[in-house]
Design a protein around this motif. Structure first.
Motif, PDB file in Angstrom:
ATOM      1  N   SER A  29      -8.919  11.747 -15.740  1.00 17.07           N
ATOM      2  CA  SER A  29      -8.676  13.174 -15.935  1.00 17.07           C
ATOM      3  C   SER A  29      -8.423  13.885 -14.615  1.00 17.07           C
ATOM      4  CB  SER A  29      -9.886  13.803 -16.635  1.00 17.07           C
ATOM      5  OG  SER A  29      -9.844  15.203 -16.552  1.00 17.07           O
ATOM      6  N   LYS A  30      -7.438  14.764 -14.603  1.00 23.51           N
ATOM      7  CA  LYS A  30      -7.125  15.556 -13.399  1.00 23.51           C
ATOM      8  C   LYS A  30      -8.262  16.503 -13.039  1.00 23.51           C
ATOM      9  CE  LYS A  30      -2.081  15.540 -13.925  1.00 23.51           C
ATOM     10  NZ  LYS A  30      -0.866  16.379 -14.099  1.00 23.51           N
ATOM     11  N   ASP A  31      -9.104  16.815 -14.020  1.00 26.69           N
ATOM     12  CA  ASP A  31     -10.231  17.719 -13.768  1.00 26.69           C
ATOM     13  C   ASP A  31     -11.355  17.035 -12.992  1.00 26.69           C
ATOM     14  OD1 ASP A  31      -8.921  19.703 -15.220  1.00 26.69           O
ATOM     15  OD2 ASP A  31      -9.870  19.099 -17.107  1.00 26.69           O
ATOM     16  N   THR A  32     -11.364  15.705 -13.015  1.00 31.04           N
ATOM     17  CA  THR A  32     -12.472  14.962 -12.403  1.00 31.04           C
ATOM     18  C   THR A  32     -12.028  14.120 -11.217  1.00 31.04           C
ATOM     19  OG1 THR A  32     -13.504  14.831 -14.582  1.00 31.04           O
ATOM     20  CG2 THR A  32     -14.357  13.353 -12.890  1.00 31.04           C
ATOM     21  N   TYR A  33     -10.790  13.608 -11.258  1.00 31.75           N
ATOM     22  CA  TYR A  33     -10.341  12.623 -10.280  1.00 31.75           C
ATOM     23  C   TYR A  33      -9.114  13.094  -9.502  1.00 31.75           C
ATOM     24  CZ  TYR A  33     -13.221   9.495 -13.150  1.00 31.75           C
ATOM     25  OH  TYR A  33     -14.252   8.914 -13.845  1.00 31.75           O
ATOM     26  N   VAL A  34      -9.100  12.711  -8.231  1.00 29.58           N
ATOM     27  CA  VAL A  34      -7.896  12.817  -7.409  1.00 29.58           C
ATOM     28  C   VAL A  34      -7.445  11.388  -7.121  1.00 29.58           C
ATOM     29  CG1 VAL A  34      -6.907  13.580  -5.214  1.00 29.58           C
ATOM     30  CG2 VAL A  34      -8.623  14.991  -6.369  1.00 29.58           C
ATOM     31  N   LEU A  35      -6.232  11.062  -7.548  1.00 31.66           N
ATOM     32  CA  LEU A  35      -5.742   9.686  -7.441  1.00 31.66           C
ATOM     33  C   LEU A  35      -4.693   9.558  -6.344  1.00 31.66           C
ATOM     34  CD1 LEU A  35      -5.211   8.870 -11.232  1.00 31.66           C
ATOM     35  CD2 LEU A  35      -7.299   8.588  -9.875  1.00 31.66           C
ATOM     36  N   VAL A  36      -4.789   8.456  -5.606  1.00 38.33           N
ATOM     37  CA  VAL A  36      -3.775   8.107  -4.603  1.00 38.33           C
ATOM     38  C   VAL A  36      -3.436   6.636  -4.805  1.00 38.33           C
ATOM     39  CG1 VAL A  36      -3.264   7.852  -2.140  1.00 38.33           C
ATOM     40  CG2 VAL A  36      -4.617   9.813  -2.941  1.00 38.33           C
ATOM     41  N   VAL A  37      -2.148   6.320  -4.853  1.00 34.61           N
ATOM     42  CA  VAL A  37      -1.705   4.934  -5.003  1.00 34.61           C
ATOM     43  C   VAL A  37      -0.868   4.550  -3.788  1.00 34.61           C
ATOM     44  CG1 VAL A  37      -0.377   3.284  -6.375  1.00 34.61           C
ATOM     45  CG2 VAL A  37      -1.700   5.075  -7.522  1.00 34.61           C
ATOM     46  N   LYS A  38      -1.217   3.425  -3.173  1.00 32.52           N
ATOM     47  CA  LYS A  38      -0.482   2.929  -2.004  1.00 32.52           C
ATOM     48  C   LYS A  38      -0.088   1.480  -2.256  1.00 32.52           C
ATOM     49  CE  LYS A  38      -3.248   5.842   1.111  1.00 32.52           C
ATOM     50  NZ  LYS A  38      -4.086   5.872   2.331  1.00 32.52           N
ATOM     51  N   HIS A  39       1.146   1.143  -1.922  1.00 30.02           N
ATOM     52  CA  HIS A  39       1.641  -0.226  -2.113  1.00 30.02           C
ATOM     53  C   HIS A  39       1.788  -0.933  -0.770  1.00 30.02           C
ATOM     54  CE1 HIS A  39       2.717   1.574  -5.992  1.00 30.02           C
ATOM     55  NE2 HIS A  39       2.683   0.348  -6.463  1.00 30.02           N
ATOM     56  N   SER A  40       1.224  -2.137  -0.685  1.00 34.58           N
ATOM     57  CA  SER A  40       1.394  -2.935   0.530  1.00 34.58           C
ATOM     58  C   SER A  40       2.756  -3.625   0.476  1.00 34.58           C
ATOM     59  CB  SER A  40       0.281  -3.963   0.673  1.00 34.58           C
ATOM     60  OG  SER A  40       0.303  -4.875  -0.411  1.00 34.58           O
ATOM     61  N   VAL A  41       3.374  -3.794   1.641  1.00 35.85           N
ATOM     62  CA  VAL A  41       4.716  -4.400   1.682  1.00 35.85           C
ATOM     63  C   VAL A  41       4.780  -5.619   2.603  1.00 35.85           C
ATOM     64  CG1 VAL A  41       5.924  -2.291   1.042  1.00 35.85           C
ATOM     65  CG2 VAL A  41       5.490  -2.754   3.451  1.00 35.85           C
ATOM     66  N   TYR A  42       3.702  -5.925   3.310  1.00 38.47           N
ATOM     67  CA  TYR A  42       3.678  -7.114   4.150  1.00 38.47           C
ATOM     68  C   TYR A  42       2.225  -7.529   4.358  1.00 38.47           C
ATOM     69  CZ  TYR A  42       3.158  -3.316   7.578  1.00 38.47           C
ATOM     70  OH  TYR A  42       2.759  -2.172   8.248  1.00 38.47           O
ATOM     71  N   LYS A  43       2.042  -8.734   4.869  1.00 31.93           N
ATOM     72  CA  LYS A  43       0.698  -9.270   5.073  1.00 31.93           C
ATOM     73  C   LYS A  43      -0.070  -8.382   6.039  1.00 31.93           C
ATOM     74  CE  LYS A  43      -1.127 -13.902   4.713  1.00 31.93           C
ATOM     75  NZ  LYS A  43      -0.806 -15.344   4.757  1.00 31.93           N
ATOM     76  N   LYS A  44      -1.302  -8.096   5.714  1.00 32.18           N
ATOM     77  CA  LYS A  44      -2.214  -7.238   6.478  1.00 32.18           C
ATOM     78  C   LYS A  44      -1.885  -5.746   6.353  1.00 32.18           C
ATOM     79  CE  LYS A  44      -4.775 -10.551   8.104  1.00 32.18           C
ATOM     80  NZ  LYS A  44      -6.165 -10.712   7.593  1.00 32.18           N
ATOM     81  N   HIS A  45      -0.838  -5.398   5.592  1.00 38.87           N
ATOM     82  CA  HIS A  45      -0.535  -3.984   5.393  1.00 38.87           C
ATOM     83  C   HIS A  45      -1.661  -3.283   4.632  1.00 38.87           C
ATOM     84  CE1 HIS A  45       2.470  -0.705   3.864  1.00 38.87           C
ATOM     85  NE2 HIS A  45       1.791  -0.302   4.916  1.00 38.87           N
ATOM     86  N   ALA A  46      -2.305  -4.031   3.713  1.00 40.45           N
ATOM     87  CA  ALA A  46      -3.411  -3.438   2.953  1.00 40.45           C
ATOM     88  C   ALA A  46      -4.556  -3.015   3.871  1.00 40.45           C
ATOM     89  CB  ALA A  46      -3.909  -4.419   1.901  1.00 40.45           C
ATOM     90  N   VAL A  47      -4.719  -3.704   4.997  1.00 44.91           N
ATOM     91  CA  VAL A  47      -5.738  -3.307   5.981  1.00 44.91           C
ATOM     92  C   VAL A  47      -5.407  -1.926   6.533  1.00 44.91           C
ATOM     93  CG1 VAL A  47      -6.756  -3.843   8.237  1.00 44.91           C
ATOM     94  CG2 VAL A  47      -6.293  -5.697   6.605  1.00 44.91           C
TER      95      VAL A  47
END
Length: 293
Positions: A29-47
């Motif tokens: 719910s938008k009333d409770t949560y703020v969502l962010v989505v990020k996509h990794s594109v190379y090794k160690k990018h998630a770090v």
């Protein structure tokens, strides 16, 4: 408001996952949560993406991928108050299987929303972390060959295993110290585990626990070809310990040294890595990751 950041590996598993803002807004719910989505594109990018999310004051960071993605994300948030979530999208999903987190995305999301938290142990070696398992020898060869296949399916694991059976060598002698016992051998495998599932419901350390403050270690000395095949078959039925060359340990510390070389071919949470040291020191960091499960 609860700020949840999702770090997504878009090529995990079959590579066709549907995790994006529009999809997630059906469940949060938008009333409770703020969502962010990020996509990794190379090794160690998630770090890098996880470190950004920490600076952005995320309350929950969710790794969406396999054990390799989990490793990159979770390594950044141990010893913090941030909650760690998992949506398993990988091929093996060892840690998620241990925690009984479903591969069904909707069910995994429901677990994240409930926020039942347990604090688990983390494996460590030379200032690196692993959450499921790590290994030197045969399993590292299998992962290396698997990654070279560029196909993330069970059949690729089988093909990688068969190739590794043909290519296995016993070149380097290791000095191993564990529980005040000193071993000198050219091993088939040294497997160090924090969890009880390797992937695809296969287990080399069925008694391992994420919360017992111990590493479970399997040391397999040199095997002839017949016994290598037998080991692989017994492993499927969790009977590999029947071979006399197989020794199991529980420990808080383990050191491995080789004088012939200053690097190790390893697998770390199901990803191949070359570690440039002559000595590796394993230890357990007790109760240092707050994970939703």
């Amino acid at each position: 408001m609860i700020h949840i950041h999702f770090i997504v590996n878009p090529i995990a598993g079959s590579g066709d996952n549907k995790i994006n803002i529009k999809f997630l807004q059906r469940y949060f719910s938008k009333d409770t949560y703020v969502l962010v989505v990020k996509h990794s594109v190379y090794k160690k990018h998630a770090v890098e993406l996880t470190k950004e999310s920490i600076k952005e004051k995320a309350h929950v960071i969710v790794a969406c991928g396999g054990d390799g993605t989990i490793n990159e994300v979770a390594s950044c948030i141990i010893d913090t108050s941030i909650l760690f979530g998992v949506i398993p999208l990988g091929s093996g999903n060892g840690l998620a299987s241990n925690l009984k987190i479903s591969k069904n995305i909707e069910q995994a999301i429901s677990i994240i929303k409930k926020q039942d938290v347990k604090t688990i142990d983390v494996g460590s070696f030379n200032n690196n972390y692993f959450f499921s398992n790590s290994g030197i020898g045969f399993d590292a060869m299998v992962i290396k060959n698997y990654e070279e296949s560029n196909n993330r399916k069970l059949l690729s694991y089988i093909k990688a295993t068969l190739k590794s059976l043909k290519d296995i060598k016993y070149d380097n002698e290791y000095n191993i110290t564990i529980n005040e016992e000193n071993l000198v051998l050219k091993p088939f495998m040294i497997f160090v585990s924090n969890s009880n599932v390797l992937g695809y419901k296969v287990s080399l350390t069925p008694k391992a626990s994420l919360q017992d403050g111990l590493l479970d270690v399997l040391i397999v000395s040199k095997l002839n070809f017949f016994k290598v095949v037998l080991f692989c078959l017994l492993m499927l039925f969790k009977k590999h310990y029947l071979l006399k060359e197989v020794k199991s340990y529980q420990t808080k510390n383990l050191s491995i040294y080789q004088k012939e070389s200053n690097h190790y071919d390893m697998q770390i949470d199901g990803e191949h890595r070359i570690v440039n040291h002559s000595k590796i020191e394993f230890s357990i960091k007790e109760k240092t990751l707050r994970i939703i499960s």
